[in-house]
Scaffold this active site. Sequence first.
Site, PDB file in Angstrom:
ATOM      1  N   SER A  38       6.950   6.745 -12.121  1.00 20.94           N
ATOM      2  CA  SER A  38       7.169   5.416 -11.553  1.00 20.94           C
ATOM      3  C   SER A  38       6.375   4.319 -12.250  1.00 20.94           C
ATOM      4  O   SER A  38       6.733   3.154 -12.163  1.00 20.94           O
ATOM      5  CB  SER A  38       6.858   5.397 -10.053  1.00 20.94           C
ATOM      6  OG  SER A  38       5.471   5.467  -9.834  1.00 20.94           O
ATOM      7  N   LYS A  81       0.838   2.087  -7.935  1.00 20.02           N
ATOM      8  CA  LYS A  81       1.725   0.939  -8.138  1.00 20.02           C
ATOM      9  C   LYS A  81       0.941  -0.243  -8.683  1.00 20.02           C
ATOM     10  O   LYS A  81      -0.276  -0.264  -8.673  1.00 20.02           O
ATOM     11  CB  LYS A  81       2.385   0.525  -6.811  1.00 20.02           C
ATOM     12  CG  LYS A  81       3.147   1.621  -6.117  1.00 20.02           C
ATOM     13  CD  LYS A  81       4.333   2.100  -6.908  1.00 20.02           C
ATOM     14  CE  LYS A  81       4.943   3.344  -6.266  1.00 20.02           C
ATOM     15  NZ  LYS A  81       5.774   4.076  -7.180  1.00 20.02           N
TER      16      LYS A  81
END
Length: 175
Positions: A38, A81
């Site tokens: 990700s 993230k």
Amino acid sequence: MSARQEAKEWIKCIVVSIVIAFIIRTFLFNSTKVLGSSMYPTLHENDRLFTNRIVYTLGEPKRGDIVILKAPDDKNKDYIKRIIGVAGDKVEIKDGKVYVNGEEIKEDYTEKGAYTYSDESMWEVPKGSVFVLGDNRQMGASKDSRALGLIPVDLIKGKASYRYFPIDRFGSLYK
């Protein structure tokens, strides 16, 4: 010094070292292993990172910080993230581009020509929350604020600062 006194000194030194290591790992720094893609191309599967656990007790999260957060959808997982929006920001995704407060942000950490997909197009970030995205913008590659919504700041466990493995990519995560 007798052998008995020397042994006591060694044991004392080892115990103090273990306690200090425990305090550092628990309250100041941690190690994180990247699982998944990700955050590609910034982070790769199996990269190992140093995480600063105390940074947000001393200050607020900032746009661009790479954070480790407790997954809001699975308390047994952590996600890595990048913070895109902080309290007071208006984040918008339109035509595959990300805008913060009406200005397109320069995302030199994504792949060239990356298209940011989104069903919803605008979020206003309230106090106590952040908007996060994975650097990998391919469809379905990152479970982030586009799917999870705004992330409460208290779910942030720390800021990823340095990659220490693999050795050939050792160094700061920030340019």
